[in-house]
Enzyme design. Structure first.
Site, PDB file in Angstrom:
ATOM      1  N   SER A   1     -10.680  -0.921   2.418  1.00  0.00           N
ATOM      2  CA  SER A   1     -10.202  -0.693   3.780  1.00  0.00           C
ATOM      3  C   SER A   1     -10.514   0.739   4.189  1.00  0.00           C
ATOM      4  O   SER A   1     -10.503   1.648   3.359  1.00  0.00           O
ATOM      5  CB  SER A   1      -8.686  -0.909   3.885  1.00  0.00           C
ATOM      6  OG  SER A   1      -8.355  -2.275   3.858  1.00  0.00           O
TER       7      SER A   1
ATOM      8  N   PRO B   1       0.833  -1.198   0.000  1.00  0.00           N
ATOM      9  CA  PRO B   1       0.000   0.000   0.000  1.00  0.00           C
ATOM     10  C   PRO B   1       0.873   1.255   0.000  1.00  0.00           C
ATOM     11  O   PRO B   1       2.053   1.226   0.355  1.00  0.00           O
ATOM     12  CB  PRO B   1      -0.781  -0.109   1.318  1.00  0.00           C
ATOM     13  CG  PRO B   1      -0.558  -1.503   1.803  1.00  0.00           C
ATOM     14  CD  PRO B   1       0.771  -1.914   1.274  1.00  0.00           C
TER      15      PRO B   1
ATOM     16  N   HIS C   1       4.027  -5.223   3.174  1.00  0.00           N
ATOM     17  CA  HIS C   1       2.871  -5.552   4.012  1.00  0.00           C
ATOM     18  C   HIS C   1       3.050  -6.782   4.905  1.00  0.00           C
ATOM     19  O   HIS C   1       2.150  -7.120   5.684  1.00  0.00           O
ATOM     20  CB  HIS C   1       1.676  -5.800   3.072  1.00  0.00           C
ATOM     21  CG  HIS C   1       0.354  -5.411   3.628  1.00  0.00           C
ATOM     22  ND1 HIS C   1       0.028  -5.481   4.968  1.00  0.00           N
ATOM     23  CD2 HIS C   1      -0.755  -4.952   3.022  1.00  0.00           C
ATOM     24  CE1 HIS C   1      -1.219  -5.094   5.132  1.00  0.00           C
ATOM     25  NE2 HIS C   1      -1.720  -4.762   3.969  1.00  0.00           N
TER      26      HIS C   1
END
Length: 631
Positions: free
Chosen positions: A557, A123, A346
């Site tokens: 999210s 991300p 991540h």
């Protein structure tokens, strides 16, 4: 769950003198600050019958009547065998391990995946645009930013960081200890991940600074573990840029390759002792700092979509993609044009610890620093020069081609919805997160006239070593609302009742996930338990409904931050969308992504339909008197 309620108190920056004696502080602070860590409950294994009932309800809106009838038979047989045997294996594993899921999850969700990290896994966070311009101001901001990160790291090392809580209950803090001095290492068939603990005598004392694709090892601590002052950091960065005024080979592009290809190149690279030492220097570094060249016209309006693409992939080899190391857990990006943010690997952490650091550091850059004394015995930056073989050069050309294709394929749309924020659903006695998730369902239904399997990240940090489970946002109730909302003959009051039920259903499912009663990790556990015990993959996992319910065309999210920031990531399937949102009091930041390879998905179009869906849901609630809304 990105919207974990954090109670991070901004602690006054620790003085260099205090940081230099962190070894003595560490023992006492552990007992005072993290005494609850070992007393956190273990992740439970949900009851077998309960998971199967939830599973059937979750797949119902996604499949035909015939497919659902077949799935009911598959579930019935699974409950007879091998379900009970696999449940027993999981329960025994839960008794023997601190967390029955964590090792499996790290391996199958991250280290064994072979697709590129860039876009697919890492991300990115775009910070608010900074008002500095030019190289000198870029370096001064980078120095202040680095100092803020080191202050936060000192609290992690000293274990003086206040515990995160959710609903008044303490959360597992282990992710904070796996973010700095950490790195993913490519391999063949499977990667590895290393973490070098802070606060120890031999802890890493350097960061990696990348400028014009040149990589430097830059010490940020001097004698006796004293962190460098802002002025000293600025001088270090000046030395770096003075020695790297012209671009060199974009070695960072290698980290954008698929993991098997990069693993093969890496294995060849580290045969050379000099290269191996350089790789270890990168892996051990506290974090990577990317000093980017400008990409935006200084007179043009701030383009948040452009910002997000730069943070996500760097724009290709001709811009800043070679000025990256995507394997590094924490990678901060400071652009000469004020475009700043981060990209993180991540494997060991979710969003809340990452954005907690961001919020703290962005506050710190505008605070007056006290006791910022210079450190002694500071080594100058060391350039990491690699010996490149013909195989490496071939790999760089291939990486350039493949990344260019990916950069051209990904579409990012970032916008701020300004008509209302989280306060409006709260006034309507609705969860803001659930309200937004139902709006996403409505927008998707309006585009495609059907529901889709939807992933929302749900936190398991109430449990030791907890990571995430899936909040299945598409439900029987959300589908009933989207159908009802599009029914012009249905009275407004009836639509409001359906909306309340959809929001309530989502909120209830979220609560169950946070309490360790989700279904997706349990279903994964059945599969892995079967494979490890020498059994075949259960028929349950080969059923059409299972495939459909885990093909997440919406991957979403919520990332709640103090600052005006937004996180971005790519879609999880080729014909899907990625969606991240940051609810503010009176506005909502959104980042949506899609791939051009699918002609039916367009993030700009989805953004427009989502805006209208939010407005229509608001207008619907305002149309019906509060005492007639139900809920």
């Amino acid at each position: 769950m990105w919207n974990t309620v954090r109670q991070i108190r901004l602690v006054k920056c620790l003085s260099p003198a205090v940081r230099s004696i962190r070894q003595e502080i560490k023992v006492t602070q552990y007992g005072r600050r993290f005494s609850t860590q070992s007393s956190l409950p273990r992740l439970p294994v949900p009851p077998l019958q309960q998971t199967m009932e939830k599973y059937l309800r979750s797949v119902r809106p996604l499949v035909s009547d015939e497919e659902f009838a077949e799935t009911q038979e598959v579930v019935k047989k699974f409950l007879q065998s091998p379900g009970p045997e696999l449940q027993e294996i999981l329960e025994k594993r839960a008794q023997e391990k601190t967390n029955w899921l964590s090792d499996w999850w790290k391996r199958v969700a991250y280290l064994e995946y072979r697709i590129p990290l860039v876009v697919n896994f890492n991300p990115a966070v775009g910070f608010p645009r900074q008002d500095y311009r030019g190289k000198d101001e870029q370096l001064r901001f980078a120095a202040k930013f680095t100092a803020g990160v080191l202050d936060y790291k000192a609290m992690i090392d000293d274990q003086s960081l206040p515990e995160d809580t959710l609903g008044g209950k303490p959360l597992c803090m282990s992710q904070y200890y796996n973010m700095f001095s950490a790195c993913r290492i490519p391999g063949l068939k499977k990667d590895t991940h290393v973490v070098y603990p802070g606060g120890e005598a031999d802890s890493p004392r350097h960061i990696i600074v990348i400028h014009n694709n040149h990589m430097f090892s830059v010490d940020v601590y001097g004698q006796k573990g004293r962190s460098l002052s802002v002025d000293q950091l600025y001088q270090q960065f000046q030395r770096v840029t003075n020695q790297s005024q012209h671009p060199t080979h974009p070695i960072g592009l290698l980290t954008t390759m698929d993991r098997d290809s990069w693993g093969a190149v890496y294995a060849d690279l580290v045969k050379n002792k000099k290269n191996k030492a350089a790789m270890q220097e990168i892996q051990r570094s506290i974090f990577v700092l990317c000093l980017d060249k400008p990409v935006a016209d200084g007179n043009a309006p701030f383009d948040r979509s452009l910002l997000s693409t730069q943070m996500l992939h760097g724009g290709g080899a001709q811009l800043n993609s070679g000025n990256r190391w995507f394997d590094k857990t924490m990678q901060y990006i400071i652009g000469a044009d004020g475009m700043c943010g981060m990209n993180y690997e991540h494997t060991t952490a979710e969003g809340p610890p990452v954005v907690a650091i961001m919020d703290y550091v962005l506050d710190s850059v505008v605070r007056k620093r006290e006791g910022d004394l210079p450190a002694a015995d500071v080594r100058p930056p060391r350039r990491l020069d690699l010996a490149l073989t013909a195989k490496t050069h071939d790999a760089l050309r291939l990486a350039d081609q493949e990344l260019t294709s990916l950069v051209n394929d990904i579409q990012i749309t970032v916008f701020t919805f300004e008509d209302f924020g989280k306060d409006f659903p709260k006034k309507c006695r609705m969860s803001p997160d659930a309200f937004i998730q139902v709006a996403l369902q409505l927008a998707y239904y309006r585009l495609f006239r059907q529901p889709c399997a939807t992933y929302e990240s749900g936190s398991l940090r109430r449990f030791q070593l907890g990571r995430t489970d899936t909040i299945r946002s598409c439900s029987v109730d959300s589908h009933a609302f989207t159908q009802g909302m599009e029914n012009k003959s249905l009275p407004a009051a009836a639509k409001v009742a359906l909306l309340h039920q959809a929001v309530k259903s989502h909120r209830n499912y979220t609560n169950e996930v946070v309490a360790g009663q989700g279904i997706d990790r349990h279903l994964l556990g059945f599969k892995l338990a079967a494979l490890e015990s020498g059994q075949n993959i259960p028929a349950l996992h080969l059923d059409t409904s299972f495939t459909e319910s885990t093909y997440f065309r919406l991957s979403t999210s919520q990332v709640a931050t103090k600052h005006d920031a937004v996180m971005s990531f790519g879609p999880s399937v080729p014909d899907g969308f990625g969606g991240c949102y940051n609810p503010q009091t009176s506005s909502i930041n959104f980042s949506l992504s899609a791939l051009h390879v699918c002609s039916e998905t367009d993030s700009d179009q989805f953004a427009n339909v989502l805006k209208q869906s939010l407005l229509d849901m608001r207008d619907l609630l305002l149309q019906v008197p509060e005492d007639s809304r139900g809920g």
